[in-house]
Write a protein that holds these residues in place. Structure first.
Motif, PDB file in Angstrom:
ATOM      1  N   ILE A  91     -64.203 -12.661  -5.051  1.00 43.57           N
ATOM      2  CA  ILE A  91     -65.339 -13.534  -5.977  1.00 43.57           C
ATOM      3  C   ILE A  91     -66.017 -12.094  -6.228  1.00 43.57           C
ATOM      4  N   CYS A  92     -66.804 -12.018  -7.097  1.00 44.58           N
ATOM      5  CA  CYS A  92     -67.920 -10.522  -7.480  1.00 44.58           C
ATOM      6  C   CYS A  92     -68.618 -11.520  -6.900  1.00 44.58           C
ATOM      7  N   SER A 100     -66.040  -8.550 -15.558  1.00 41.83           N
ATOM      8  CA  SER A 100     -66.600  -9.324 -16.642  1.00 41.83           C
ATOM      9  C   SER A 100     -68.190  -9.089 -16.081  1.00 41.83           C
ATOM     10  N   CYS A 101     -69.293  -8.162 -15.127  1.00 42.66           N
ATOM     11  CA  CYS A 101     -69.677  -7.900 -15.154  1.00 42.66           C
ATOM     12  C   CYS A 101     -70.171  -6.106 -14.802  1.00 42.66           C
ATOM     13  N   CYS A 143     -65.853  -4.817 -11.046  1.00 45.50           N
ATOM     14  CA  CYS A 143     -65.284  -6.329 -11.849  1.00 45.50           C
ATOM     15  C   CYS A 143     -65.769  -6.470 -13.144  1.00 45.50           C
ATOM     16  N   ARG A 179     -71.937  -9.318  -7.816  1.00 44.63           N
ATOM     17  CA  ARG A 179     -72.827  -9.910  -8.719  1.00 44.63           C
ATOM     18  C   ARG A 179     -73.033 -10.845  -9.034  1.00 44.63           C
ATOM     19  N   CYS A 180     -71.986 -11.656  -9.935  1.00 45.42           N
ATOM     20  CA  CYS A 180     -71.862 -12.078 -11.285  1.00 45.42           C
ATOM     21  C   CYS A 180     -71.125 -14.164 -10.656  1.00 45.42           C
ATOM     22  N   ALA A 181     -70.744 -13.948 -10.098  1.00 46.21           N
ATOM     23  CA  ALA A 181     -70.168 -14.714  -8.892  1.00 46.21           C
ATOM     24  C   ALA A 181     -68.311 -15.341  -9.886  1.00 46.21           C
ATOM     25  N   GLU A 182     -67.935 -14.574 -10.212  1.00 45.31           N
ATOM     26  CA  GLU A 182     -66.759 -15.025 -11.489  1.00 45.31           C
ATOM     27  C   GLU A 182     -65.379 -14.237  -9.827  1.00 45.31           C
ATOM     28  N   MET A 183     -64.527 -15.318  -9.954  1.00 47.31           N
ATOM     29  CA  MET A 183     -63.456 -15.455  -9.225  1.00 47.31           C
ATOM     30  C   MET A 183     -62.356 -14.788  -9.853  1.00 47.31           C
ATOM     31  N   ASP A 184     -61.826 -13.888  -9.446  1.00 45.13           N
ATOM     32  CA  ASP A 184     -60.827 -12.738 -10.177  1.00 45.13           C
ATOM     33  C   ASP A 184     -60.891 -12.450 -10.935  1.00 45.13           C
ATOM     34  N   ARG A 185     -61.978 -11.693 -10.742  1.00 49.88           N
ATOM     35  CA  ARG A 185     -62.410 -10.848 -11.789  1.00 49.88           C
ATOM     36  C   ARG A 185     -62.780  -8.919 -11.441  1.00 49.88           C
TER      37      ARG A 185
END
Length: 81
Positions: free
Chosen positions: A12-13, A37-38, A35, A15-21
């Motif tokens: 989990i990132c 995504s961010c 990441c 910074r942005c809390a996205e998983m698998d990024r």
């Protein structure tokens, strides 16, 4: 030569809390993570993992087992005094 970047499954990132990024790669003795995504990016020197073994439940039990040795016990009869 192109560096192969690999995704870290389940990460989990921070910074942005996205998983698998999060993806990771190593280059010139440095470990990188970023990441997709961010704009999160992190780098850290690669340390000798064998020398810097973290204490875990598994290796702590191994040390405790080495300390525990079998000792004979002599039962005293209180009437023999």
């Amino acid at each position: 030569m192109a560096v192969q970047k690999r995704f870290i499954a389940g990460a989990i990132c921070p910074r942005c809390a996205e998983m698998d990024r999060i993806r990771s790669w190593e280059q010139n003795g440095v470990r990188y993570r970023d990441c997709v995504s961010c704009d999160f990016f992190e780098q850290a020197p690669i340390e000798d993992e064998a020398a810097a073994e973290l204490e875990t439940r598994v290796n702590r039990e191994r040390e405790e087992q080495q300390r525990d040795t079998i000792q004979t016990v002599k039962i005293l009869d209180p009437r023999s005094r």
